[in-house]
Design a protein around this motif. Sequence first.
Motif, PDB file in Angstrom:
ATOM      1  N   CYS A  80      -4.118  -1.442   2.878  1.00  0.00           N
ATOM      2  CA  CYS A  80      -4.060  -0.047   3.288  1.00  0.00           C
ATOM      3  C   CYS A  80      -4.790   0.175   4.611  1.00  0.00           C
ATOM      4  N   CYS A 101       0.857  -1.177   0.000  1.00  0.00           N
ATOM      5  CA  CYS A 101       0.000   0.000   0.000  1.00  0.00           C
ATOM      6  C   CYS A 101       0.896   1.231   0.000  1.00  0.00           C
ATOM      7  N   ALA A 159      -3.932   1.006  -3.060  1.00  0.00           N
ATOM      8  CA  ALA A 159      -3.532  -0.375  -2.816  1.00  0.00           C
ATOM      9  C   ALA A 159      -2.846  -0.968  -4.037  1.00  0.00           C
TER      10      ALA A 159
END
Length: 120
Positions: free
Chosen positions: A101, A32, A51
């Motif tokens: 993330c 991420c 992401a």
Amino acid sequence: VQLVESGGGSVEAGGSLRLACVVSGYAYGGNCLGWFRQRPGKEREGVAAIAHDGTTNYTDSVKGRFTISKDNARNTLYLRMNSLKPEDTAMYYCAERQGGCTWSWLAFDYWGQGTQVTVS
């Protein structure tokens, strides 16, 4: 892993800037990439994240104004900032973590040195 930001500066309210972050030395995959900012006297906060599969997320205060993107061929992360407001004034950092993330800056493993954005 090294991250190097650029593109900060001083602009008037309503103006635009594009930040860039060159990422090197990491094993690409399943990571991420995010942009964070820290305003004077405030805690570091997440601004936008992308992401591995390209899914993006934004904090509410920047939705519709900021766009996060990445160029995999150039290993570069971008943050396009439009309609800037004085409250966007902050030091902006890019960061990377392995895995999904999250908005928690503590979960990010690698950080750039920051680039200052000032909106007057």
